[in-house]
Enzyme design. Structure first.
Site, PDB file in Angstrom:
ATOM      1  CE1 TYR A 124      98.578   6.235 -26.419  1.00 22.64           C
ATOM      2  CE2 TYR A 124     100.088   8.091 -26.536  1.00 22.64           C
ATOM      3  CZ  TYR A 124      99.507   7.064 -25.827  1.00 22.64           C
ATOM      4  OH  TYR A 124      99.874   6.840 -24.516  1.00 22.64           O
ATOM      5  NE  ARG A 126     100.331   1.550 -28.111  1.00 22.80           N
ATOM      6  CZ  ARG A 126     100.000   1.758 -26.849  1.00 22.80           C
ATOM      7  NH1 ARG A 126     100.076   2.971 -26.331  1.00 22.80           N
ATOM      8  NH2 ARG A 126      99.571   0.777 -26.102  1.00 22.80           N
ATOM      9  CD  GLN A 158      95.928  -3.775 -15.488  1.00 28.34           C
ATOM     10  OE1 GLN A 158      96.935  -3.206 -15.097  1.00 28.34           O
ATOM     11  NE2 GLN A 158      95.827  -5.090 -15.523  1.00 28.34           N
ATOM     12  CG  HIS A 168      94.814   2.004 -17.576  1.00 26.45           C
ATOM     13  ND1 HIS A 168      95.750   1.003 -17.537  1.00 26.45           N
ATOM     14  CD2 HIS A 168      94.661   2.408 -16.285  1.00 26.45           C
ATOM     15  CE1 HIS A 168      96.156   0.819 -16.276  1.00 26.45           C
ATOM     16  NE2 HIS A 168      95.502   1.651 -15.507  1.00 26.45           N
ATOM     17  CB  CYS A 178      89.180  20.838 -28.901  1.00 25.48           C
ATOM     18  SG  CYS A 178      87.592  20.901 -28.072  1.00 25.48           S
ATOM     19  CB  CYS A 234      88.044  25.216 -26.626  1.00 29.86           C
ATOM     20  SG  CYS A 234      89.269  23.942 -26.279  1.00 29.86           S
ATOM     21  CB  SER A 283     102.972  -7.648 -15.228  1.00 31.38           C
ATOM     22  OG  SER A 283     102.629  -6.294 -15.478  1.00 31.38           O
ATOM     23  CG  ASN A 302     100.637 -14.165 -16.856  1.00 42.00           C
ATOM     24  OD1 ASN A 302     101.600 -14.451 -17.548  1.00 42.00           O
ATOM     25  ND2 ASN A 302     100.295 -12.922 -16.576  1.00 42.00           N
ATOM     26  N   PRO A 303     100.976 -17.147 -18.754  1.00 44.68           N
ATOM     27  CG  PRO A 303     101.850 -16.485 -20.827  1.00 44.68           C
ATOM     28  CD  PRO A 303     100.730 -16.220 -19.863  1.00 44.68           C
TER      29      PRO A 303
HETATM   30  P1  NAD Z   1     102.079  -6.015 -19.015  1.00 33.65           P
HETATM   31  O1  NAD Z   1     102.643  -5.808 -20.375  1.00 33.65           O
HETATM   32  O2  NAD Z   1     102.780  -5.431 -17.849  1.00 33.65           O
HETATM   33  O3  NAD Z   1     101.939  -7.566 -18.729  1.00 33.65           O
HETATM   34  C1  NAD Z   1     101.432  -8.445 -19.700  1.00 33.65           C
HETATM   35  C2  NAD Z   1     101.207  -9.773 -19.017  1.00 33.65           C
HETATM   36  O4  NAD Z   1     100.567 -10.633 -19.931  1.00 33.65           O
HETATM   37  C3  NAD Z   1     102.497 -10.473 -18.576  1.00 33.65           C
HETATM   38  O5  NAD Z   1     102.330 -10.935 -17.254  1.00 33.65           O
HETATM   39  C4  NAD Z   1     102.609 -11.639 -19.554  1.00 33.65           C
HETATM   40  O6  NAD Z   1     103.207 -12.773 -18.960  1.00 33.65           O
HETATM   41  C5  NAD Z   1     101.161 -11.905 -19.865  1.00 33.65           C
HETATM   42  N1  NAD Z   1     100.897 -12.545 -21.153  1.00 33.65           N
HETATM   43  C6  NAD Z   1     101.600 -12.472 -22.297  1.00 33.65           C
HETATM   44  N2  NAD Z   1     101.008 -13.193 -23.263  1.00 33.65           N
HETATM   45  C7  NAD Z   1      99.887 -13.738 -22.710  1.00 33.65           C
HETATM   46  C8  NAD Z   1      98.853 -14.582 -23.200  1.00 33.65           C
HETATM   47  N3  NAD Z   1      98.845 -15.005 -24.475  1.00 33.65           N
HETATM   48  N4  NAD Z   1      97.871 -14.929 -22.348  1.00 33.65           N
HETATM   49  C9  NAD Z   1      97.861 -14.523 -21.062  1.00 33.65           C
HETATM   50  N5  NAD Z   1      98.816 -13.729 -20.550  1.00 33.65           N
HETATM   51  C10 NAD Z   1      99.819 -13.339 -21.363  1.00 33.65           C
HETATM   52  O7  NAD Z   1     100.577  -5.532 -19.132  1.00 33.65           O
HETATM   53  P2  NAD Z   1      99.608  -4.927 -18.049  1.00 33.65           P
HETATM   54  O8  NAD Z   1      99.740  -5.686 -16.776  1.00 33.65           O
HETATM   55  O9  NAD Z   1      98.309  -4.827 -18.707  1.00 33.65           O
HETATM   56  O10 NAD Z   1     100.184  -3.462 -17.757  1.00 33.65           O
HETATM   57  C11 NAD Z   1     100.712  -2.610 -18.775  1.00 33.65           C
HETATM   58  C12 NAD Z   1      99.936  -1.311 -18.998  1.00 33.65           C
HETATM   59  O11 NAD Z   1      99.960  -0.925 -20.388  1.00 33.65           O
HETATM   60  C13 NAD Z   1      98.473  -1.438 -18.695  1.00 33.65           C
HETATM   61  O12 NAD Z   1      97.971  -0.199 -18.336  1.00 33.65           O
HETATM   62  C14 NAD Z   1      97.915  -1.859 -20.043  1.00 33.65           C
HETATM   63  O13 NAD Z   1      96.553  -1.632 -20.171  1.00 33.65           O
HETATM   64  C15 NAD Z   1      98.654  -0.982 -20.990  1.00 33.65           C
HETATM   65  N6  NAD Z   1      98.660  -1.616 -22.347  1.00 33.65           N
HETATM   66  C16 NAD Z   1      97.487  -1.929 -22.971  1.00 33.65           C
HETATM   67  C17 NAD Z   1      97.482  -2.603 -24.198  1.00 33.65           C
HETATM   68  C18 NAD Z   1      96.182  -2.942 -24.864  1.00 33.65           C
HETATM   69  O14 NAD Z   1      95.210  -2.202 -24.738  1.00 33.65           O
HETATM   70  N7  NAD Z   1      96.096  -4.070 -25.587  1.00 33.65           N
HETATM   71  C19 NAD Z   1      98.677  -2.970 -24.781  1.00 33.65           C
HETATM   72  C20 NAD Z   1      99.865  -2.617 -24.119  1.00 33.65           C
HETATM   73  C21 NAD Z   1      99.829  -1.961 -22.891  1.00 33.65           C
HETATM   74 ZN    ZN Z   2      88.272  21.905 -26.053  1.00 34.62          ZN
END
Ligand code: NAD
Ligand code: ZN
Length: 253
Positions: free
Chosen positions: A71, A74, A105, A123, A157, A160, A199, A223-224
């Site tokens: 994490y 990231r 999300q 999330h 923390c 605690c 997705s 979405n692409p």
């Molecule tokens: P996903 O990875 O399942 O899907 C990503 C989607 O984005 C796909 O449908 C793809 O075709 C589309 N995509 C790719 N490039 C794009 C663009 N330039 N413009 C528009 N669409 C594009 O992601 P999800 O549906 O968000 O689910 C995955 C889980 O993981 C979620 O909970 C998500 O929040 C989390 N996550 C978050 C981050 C972040 O905060 N940036 C990064 C990775 C995963």
């Molecule tokens: Zn605590």
């Protein structure tokens, strides 16, 4: 750039006519900021892991330092990233007076950094930490000390002494119920929902577009690639969010 049902001009007219709009986003909206989607983030050192091996409470309890480090990497990448044209276009639309809620999300905080005011983070947010045992709220932990300083293992923390964990929703966990309830209300009340860069597979978040649709809203997918929602959408705009949204929201004339 347009798919079945509607073209950009038609969807633009729907955006202008909408009384309440929800922009529902996923990892794809941040792809053009260079933030990898979940599975893409498991490269290099992390290639031999499943998301389920890192993003669960069991994984964290078994190996807190390893999960914390993943994490931390990231988080550092997200801190270096900038909001892209899609985040900015959404924020500008709200600033321009649209009644708009962003339901995301994503855990990267880029909508807020782009200037969006009404952002419901389903999330959580990777830039916050909270107590593993749930003793205090993340805002207070943030204010207490700089927990980002040591990325090698979870700091204690301040209240605690239990390890801190990222304030994100892990596999098998409930979404923050107050945020989910507000997102559901927004979905029920909107007349147009733009579903951008997701997705739409991860539940319960993925149920929000259907909730909106059943309540009478139009759904438009940006979405692409194909998504399971294409079949029920009034419009599908195939393209990258950073290209489609600025074009969609541009001012008349
Ligand atoms: P996903 O990875 O399942 O899907 C990503 C989607 O984005 C796909 O449908 C793809 O075709 C589309 N995509 C790719 N490039 C794009 C663009 N330039 N413009 C528009 N669409 C594009 O992601 P999800 O549906 O968000 O689910 C995955 C889980 O993981 C979620 O909970 C998500 O929040 C989390 N996550 C978050 C981050 C972040 O905060 N940036 C990064 C990775 C995963
Ligand atoms: Zn605590």
């Amino acid at each position: 750039m347009s798919g079945p049902g509607a073209d950009v001009a038609e969807v633009r007219a729907w955006v202008r006519a909408a009384r309440r709009l929800v922009v529902f986003t996923g990892a794809g909206v941040s792809a053009e900021s260079g933030i990898p989607t979940f599975r893409d983030a498991l490269t290099g050192l992390w290639a031999r892991f499943d998301p389920e091996q890192l993003a669960t409470e069991a994984a964290f309890r078994a190996n807190p330092a390893m999960v914390w480090r993943w994490y931390a990497e990231r988080r550092a990448a997200i801190a270096r990233a900038q909001p892209n044209a899609a985040h900015r276009a959404i924020a500008a639309l709200e600033r321009g007076g649209a009644r708009l809620a962003v339901v995301t999300q994503n855990i990267d905080g880029l909508h807020a950094r782009a200037g969006s005011r009404e952002v419901l983070e389903l999330h959580g947010n990777i830039m916050r930490a909270r107590c593993l045992e749930g003793c205090g709220d993340p805002e207070r932990i943030d204010a207490k000390f700089d927990w980002r300083a040591d990325p090698r293992e979870p700091p204690p923390c301040p209240r605690c002494g239990s390890p801190l964990r990222p304030d994100v929703v892990w596999f098998g966990e409930l979404l923050p119920q107050d945020v989910l309830a507000r997102a559901q209300r927004a979905a029920l009340r909107c007349d147009l929902m733009l579903v951008v860069g997701t997705s739409a597979l991860v539940h319960p978040a993925a149920g929000l577009p259907m909730l909106a649709r059943e309540a009478g809203a139009r759904i438009v997918v940006v979405n692409p690639d194909r998504t399971p929602l294409d079949a029920v959408a009034a419009g599908v705009l195939r393209g990258a969010a950073g290209a489609v949204l600025p074009e969609l929201f541009e001012k008349p004339g």
